[in-house]
Design an enzyme around this catalytic site. Structure first.
Site, mmCIF file in Angstrom:
data_model
loop_
_atom_site.group_PDB
_atom_site.id
_atom_site.type_symbol
_atom_site.label_atom_id
_atom_site.label_comp_id
_atom_site.label_asym_id
_atom_site.label_seq_id
_atom_site.Cartn_x
_atom_site.Cartn_y
_atom_site.Cartn_z
ATOM 1 N N LYS A 147 87.846 28.262 53.577
ATOM 2 C CA LYS A 147 87.968 28.405 52.121
ATOM 3 C C LYS A 147 87.514 29.771 51.643
ATOM 4 O O LYS A 147 88.093 30.354 50.736
ATOM 5 C CB LYS A 147 87.026 27.386 51.461
ATOM 6 C CG LYS A 147 87.616 26.054 51.245
ATOM 7 C CD LYS A 147 87.887 25.848 49.768
ATOM 8 C CE LYS A 147 89.090 24.982 49.587
ATOM 9 N NZ LYS A 147 88.883 23.655 50.166
ATOM 10 N N LYS B 128 76.692 35.342 56.523
ATOM 11 C CA LYS B 128 76.562 35.065 55.086
ATOM 12 C C LYS B 128 75.574 36.013 54.425
ATOM 13 O O LYS B 128 75.799 36.460 53.302
ATOM 14 C CB LYS B 128 76.151 33.606 54.854
ATOM 15 C CG LYS B 128 77.248 32.650 55.262
ATOM 16 C CD LYS B 128 77.169 31.313 54.560
ATOM 17 C CE LYS B 128 78.439 30.537 54.857
ATOM 18 N NZ LYS B 128 78.383 29.130 54.500
ATOM 19 N N LYS C 253 88.838 32.354 61.564
ATOM 20 C CA LYS C 253 88.827 30.906 61.360
ATOM 21 C C LYS C 253 89.402 30.553 59.990
ATOM 22 O O LYS C 253 89.104 31.239 59.006
ATOM 23 C CB LYS C 253 87.364 30.432 61.452
ATOM 24 C CG LYS C 253 87.152 28.948 61.303
ATOM 25 C CD LYS C 253 85.668 28.596 61.189
ATOM 26 C CE LYS C 253 85.197 28.621 59.748
ATOM 27 N NZ LYS C 253 84.256 27.558 59.372
HETATM 28 P P1 ADP Z 1 84.589 25.899 55.617
HETATM 29 O O1 ADP Z 1 84.347 26.938 56.672
HETATM 30 O O2 ADP Z 1 86.020 25.833 55.208
HETATM 31 O O3 ADP Z 1 83.654 26.037 54.449
HETATM 32 P P2 ADP Z 1 82.811 23.802 56.500
HETATM 33 O O4 ADP Z 1 81.848 24.849 56.947
HETATM 34 O O5 ADP Z 1 82.459 22.972 55.314
HETATM 35 O O6 ADP Z 1 84.244 24.494 56.286
HETATM 36 O O7 ADP Z 1 83.089 22.855 57.735
HETATM 37 C C1 ADP Z 1 83.046 21.437 57.789
HETATM 38 C C2 ADP Z 1 83.422 20.967 59.194
HETATM 39 O O8 ADP Z 1 84.748 21.394 59.506
HETATM 40 C C3 ADP Z 1 82.532 21.533 60.314
HETATM 41 O O9 ADP Z 1 82.382 20.578 61.341
HETATM 42 C C4 ADP Z 1 83.294 22.721 60.790
HETATM 43 O O10 ADP Z 1 82.985 23.073 62.116
HETATM 44 C C5 ADP Z 1 84.730 22.217 60.673
HETATM 45 N N1 ADP Z 1 85.662 23.329 60.455
HETATM 46 C C6 ADP Z 1 85.681 24.175 59.379
HETATM 47 N N2 ADP Z 1 86.666 25.072 59.485
HETATM 48 C C7 ADP Z 1 87.305 24.804 60.654
HETATM 49 C C8 ADP Z 1 88.425 25.378 61.322
HETATM 50 N N3 ADP Z 1 89.080 26.409 60.816
HETATM 51 N N4 ADP Z 1 88.796 24.849 62.505
HETATM 52 C C9 ADP Z 1 88.147 23.792 63.031
HETATM 53 N N5 ADP Z 1 87.083 23.193 62.452
HETATM 54 C C10 ADP Z 1 86.660 23.686 61.278
#
Ligand code: ADP
Ligand code: TRP
Length: 326
Positions: free
Chosen positions: A198, A115, A195
């Protein structure tokens, strides 16, 4: 005997996507419904201050995340469900942890490095983000943390912070462990080596609330190209999703035809689109209803904050004594 304490949180990033669901939320529901745990689930709004949202956007996204988690099945009678900033002790404990954590350990965090590299200059908040996360978990003496794969490093740091604190002040915090699902890492539709997130853009993710047409359109564009004779990562991802959301026999047939080399990607995408939209059809209905009932949401969150605060206040009182402040 008291039940093992489980803690997890999610940033209010707007609509939840199927990566959030398969990596974390699905596990929360199973753990909640097993009745075996004392479960704390919260919306990490303080963590979101490290992003770029305006106050109005943050409030709106918190509301949507609360609604979506309730619609997905979080039951406030079984789970202590609340908003992070409603329980003041998270931030207070984070300060104490700031003072036992070496900067060199924070510098190792991949999420921070990623980030920070996308910005001209990073804030101290982005740097100490994992310390607040450790406080979120340890303020309830959380033993287990169900998260997706990308959060493992933060849970490991939480364990280290507990050790550093315990060594300096006497054993008080447990050594926390992470808990993963069968699918700890759902991949992007358009760049399946990354991964699903968003931050990559809307075309990369499927939100849980998306209409059958939207899901269909996105899957149509999903990348299935092969690199160097191996099974294409995009195909592996789509098959993994079908395994989770679809019928097992149909999944097995697609795996077989993939091995035989006569798989039709168009069919796989259509079948998967239908499976995903069916899977979340009740969720979509509940979501629309809940969005209209803001009073109910406030009540649920007030109850959750009260329950969480009671535990957090008691533990913080002990911590203050241990470190020598009032
Ligand atoms: P993003 O990366 O979309 O902003 P977050 O960081 O808010 O998502 O993640 C919230 C939860 O969802 C965490 O426990 C994170 O590990 C899980 N998570 C986010 N993206 C994935 C993914 N692509 N596959 C599996 N788990 C995920
Ligand atoms: N950092 C987590 C994420 O981006 C969200 C989070 C904040 C969290 N505090 C937490 C997760 C405590 C588990 C436990 O997904």
């Amino acid at each position: 005997m008291s039940k093992p304490v489980i803690v997890s949180g999610i940033q209010p990033t707007g609509n939840l996507h199927i990566g959030n669901y398969l990596g974390a939320v699905k596990n929360w529901l199973e753990l909640q419904n097993s009745g075996k745990y004392d479960l704390y689930i919260f919306i990490a709004d303080l963590h979101s201050l490290t992003g770029k949202l305006t106050a109005a956007q943050l409030r709106e996204q918190v509301k949507i995340t609360v609604v979506e988690l309730l619609a997905a099945g979080i039951d406030p009678n079984k789970t202590t469900f609340f908003v992070q900033s409603h329980v003041k002790e998270h931030a207070e404990l984070a300060w104490v942890f700031n003072c036992v954590t070496l900067m060199s350990e924070l510098e190792k965090m991949t999420q921070f490095k990623e980030k920070a590299s996308q910005q001209i200059s990073a804030t101290a908040g982005l740097f100490t983000y994992p310390i607040l996360q450790a406080a979120d978990i340890l303020i309830y003496k959380g033993a287990l943390v169900p998260v997706g794969q990308d959060q493992i490093q933060h849970v490991e740091l939480t364990r280290d912070i507990a050790r550093w604190f315990n060594n300096k002040y006497g054993v008080f915090f447990p050594e926390t462990k992470h808990l993963l699902t069968n699918v700890p890492k759902v991949m992007s539709l358009l760049e399946p080596e990354k991964k699903m997130s968003k931050s990559l853009g809307a075309g990369h993710v499927i939100d849980m609330c998306e209409s059958p047409e939207e899901i269909n359109n996105k899957l149509k564009k999903a990348v299935t190209a092969t690199v160097g004779g191996e099974v294409a990562p995009g195909v592996t991802n789509l098959l993994g999703l079908l395994k989770e959301f679809g019928d097992n026999n149909i999944y097995t047939q697609f795996v077989k035809s993939e091995k035989q080399g006569n798989i039709r990607y168009g069919d796989l995408k259509n079948t998967l689109a239908e499976a995903v939209s069916d899977y979340f059809s009740k969720f979509r209905e509940k979501r629309s209803k809940l969005l209209k009932d803001t009073k109910k949401l406030d009540k649920i969150l007030a109850k959750g904050a009260k329950k969480a605060s009671k535990v957090a206040q008691n533990n913080m009182k002990e911590v203050r004594k241990l470190v020598g402040v009032r």
